[in-house]
Design an enzyme around this catalytic site. Sequence first.
Site, short mmCIF file in Angstrom:
data_model
loop_
_atom_site.label_atom_id
_atom_site.label_comp_id
_atom_site.label_asym_id
_atom_site.label_seq_id
_atom_site.Cartn_x
_atom_site.Cartn_y
_atom_site.Cartn_z
CB SER A 126 108.06 -32.04 -42.92
OG SER A 126 108.64 -30.68 -42.51
CB CYS A 128 100.16 -32.30 -39.10
SG CYS A 128 102.03 -31.84 -39.23
CE LYS A 131 102.37 -37.40 -29.37
NZ LYS A 131 103.74 -36.90 -29.23
#
Length: 225
Positions: free
Chosen positions: A68, A15, A42
């Site tokens: 982010s 990522c 997940k």
Amino acid sequence: MYSPEQPTLISHHLCPYVQRAAIALMEKGVAFKRVDVDLSNKPDWFLELSPLGKTPLLKIGGNAVFESAVILEYLEETQPNPLHAKEPLERADQRSWIEFSSAVLNDIAGFYGAADSIAFDAKVSALSRKFARLEQRLDTGPYFAGRNFCLVDAAFGPVFRYFNVFDQIGDFRILEGKPKTASLRSNLAARPSVQTAVTPGYEQRLLKFLEARGSHLSRLMQKAT
């Protein structure tokens, strides 16, 4: 919500948005733990923490910060060694270019996911145009804001890391004729925080991921082997 506890960065090894957070943490000298999750499977504990089911996620004590851009702003507000400009307009400009870098990442995803040569060539052109805009914006460097490393650099470090792998596949000429961009790429690649923002084996994992996409780029990779 500030906690003195050591934060945990919940991560996925490919990522680019995780890399932004890791770079900022390291530039600020913040010790942190890193936990990688499999986004194709997940775990329940991750889904309980992440409303969007995405990385990065910054866990501080019993609290979690997601997205982010929000993580970067939280770190700016609570940790030493500011990475944003002090002057409001310059700071807003830097935030705008962080968003621009996100648009570049979207085009990169379109580039490696393009199903055919027509879509692929369109993304090559889109990326070339975006980097031409960056070239116009850059000054003498060595970083985006001149002598000082800033959050825009943290955002572009993961962008250029993709090209370290793309260059192994072929010459797509996306960064051709952009000397200031090339200089920024080189300077960011030499930065310890950028170098260590990924886990060992990143390039091999990315190459495997790209080859398995079944995209036009995947087929180019297969022809080259």
